[in-house]
Design a protein around this motif. Structure first.
Motif, mmCIF file in Angstrom:
data_model
loop_
_atom_site.group_PDB
_atom_site.id
_atom_site.type_symbol
_atom_site.label_atom_id
_atom_site.label_comp_id
_atom_site.label_asym_id
_atom_site.label_seq_id
_atom_site.Cartn_x
_atom_site.Cartn_y
_atom_site.Cartn_z
ATOM 1 N N SER A 137 4.660 0.092 9.831
ATOM 2 C CA SER A 137 3.736 1.171 10.196
ATOM 3 C C SER A 137 3.197 1.009 11.620
ATOM 4 O O SER A 137 3.334 -0.044 12.253
ATOM 5 N N ALA A 152 3.607 6.140 6.905
ATOM 6 C CA ALA A 152 2.655 6.596 7.917
ATOM 7 C C ALA A 152 1.455 7.265 7.264
ATOM 8 O O ALA A 152 0.294 7.022 7.657
ATOM 9 N N THR A 208 -0.707 4.575 5.298
ATOM 10 C CA THR A 208 -1.426 3.660 6.178
ATOM 11 C C THR A 208 -2.605 4.361 6.848
ATOM 12 O O THR A 208 -3.712 3.807 6.927
#
Length: 339
Positions: free
Chosen positions: A269, A306, A309
């Motif tokens: 990430s 993405a 996170t």
């Protein structure tokens, strides 16, 4: 896709301030808590059909808490009513559940008194395509661990996708068994396992390379995430996805990044830094919910990671157990912090 059903103990979090001001003001903040409830409310907020199963007493306090879940658009029909009390825990705002200051008051709760055969899983799993639980559930006692296995067998018979969060709470494992004696038997049913390299070692018996983790150097930790993910998939062939989080103190805030391993590929990430945060509780639950959201909506592994996170990072600025951040706000965070 059908509903996502989350299973765990519904808790009240009591937040006395560290200076004792609550005694002077007769004012003690409460939050509705519980790792799996946090996942369920996040998913409902993000318009994923979400239901929650737990056990609560049949009294007005429990009724009000369940009504809170309903107001968050979480399905509560599977909830079991039994026993005399809700579980509680005490933790000042901003602190971490892994902090030694957390005080649990969960013995004898309605959830802790669950036994196999109590829950009608045929009914609970109606319309469900994803089942989520965490390692906090079997940490309570052996009977609840047995209920978890009962649920997992029933879910697998129905070809329901299963996710597990390797939440480790040392203060809960007090009934004579180490996590590694309990968790592998449950992990064998799971399709997605989320945690970190230290929790996997503690709970699933995976290798922990002290040389790689000694300095918390990012490249070494990413290498370890790959090794741990490969080992989990090798030990638990039903598992096809492994996620790891890395969260470290940074000044008064947080340094945070994550990985996702799927189809023999490790995705890493964006790294997030924040010098000051509001509340650490529930960030991992928000990450788990983000993974479910991504895969439920058939996003790519990179887009799923993405989203998860960024959602977890945003939770650090929400002063409660559950997130209030919308999908649009999560996506805006991804854009804002993109390299």
């Amino acid at each position: 896709m059908g509903k996502v059903l989350s299973f765990g103990e519904l808790l009240l979090r009591i937040c006395p301030d560290e200076g004792g001001q609550w005694l002077k003001e007769n004012n003690l903040p409460f939050y509705v808590g519980g790792a799996e409830a946090n996942v369920a409310t996040a998913l409902a907020l993000w318009e994923v059909p979400s239901a929650y199963i737990t056990a609560v007493p049949d009294n007005f306090v429990a009724e009000q808490v369940v009504n809170y879940l309903k107001s968050r658009k979480v399905g509560t029909e599977p909830i079991v009513y039994q026993g005399n009390r809700l579980g509680l825990y005490y933790l000042p705002k901003g602190k971490d559940l892994k902090n030694t200051g957390v005080i649990y008051d969960r013995a004898g709760s309605a959830y802790a008194d669950l036994t196999p055969g109590t829950i009608d899983w045929d009914k609970a799993f109606e319309g469900v395509t994803w089942f989520h639980f965490s390692a906090i559930c079997p940490a309570i006692n052996q009977a609840v661990a047995d209920v978890c296995e009962e649920a997992l067998k029933a879910a697998k018979e129905r070809h329901i996708f299963i996710s597990l969060d390797l939440n480790y709470r040392a203060k809960l494992w007090k009934y004579g068994k180490d996590p590694v004696e309990v968790m592998p038997a449950l992990a064998q049913y799971c399709d997605l396992i989320m945690g970190n390299i230290w929790a996997a070692n503690k709970m699933l018996g995976t290798t922990l390379n002290e040389d790689l983790v000694a300095e918390t150097e990012k490249d070494n930790l990413l290498q370890h995430a790959q090794l741990t993910s490969e080992e989990i998939i090798s030990k638990f062939p039903n598992c096809s996805i492994v996620a790891n989080t890395f969260r470290f103190d940074y000044k008064e805030g947080i340094r945070y990044y994550t990985t996702l391993y799927k189809d023999n590929e490790l995705t890493v990430s964006q790294e997030y830094l924040a010098e000051k945060i509001l509340d650490k509780v529930g960030s991992g639950d928000c990450f788990m919910a983000g993974l479910i959201y991504g895969f439920y909506n058939e996003l790519s592994p990179a887009d799923t990671l993405a989203f998860a996170t960024a959602a977890a990072f945003k939770k650090l600025f929400v002063p409660s157990d559950a997130t209030s951040t919308t999908v649009a706000e999560v996506n805006e965070t991804i854009k804002t912090y993109a390299n």
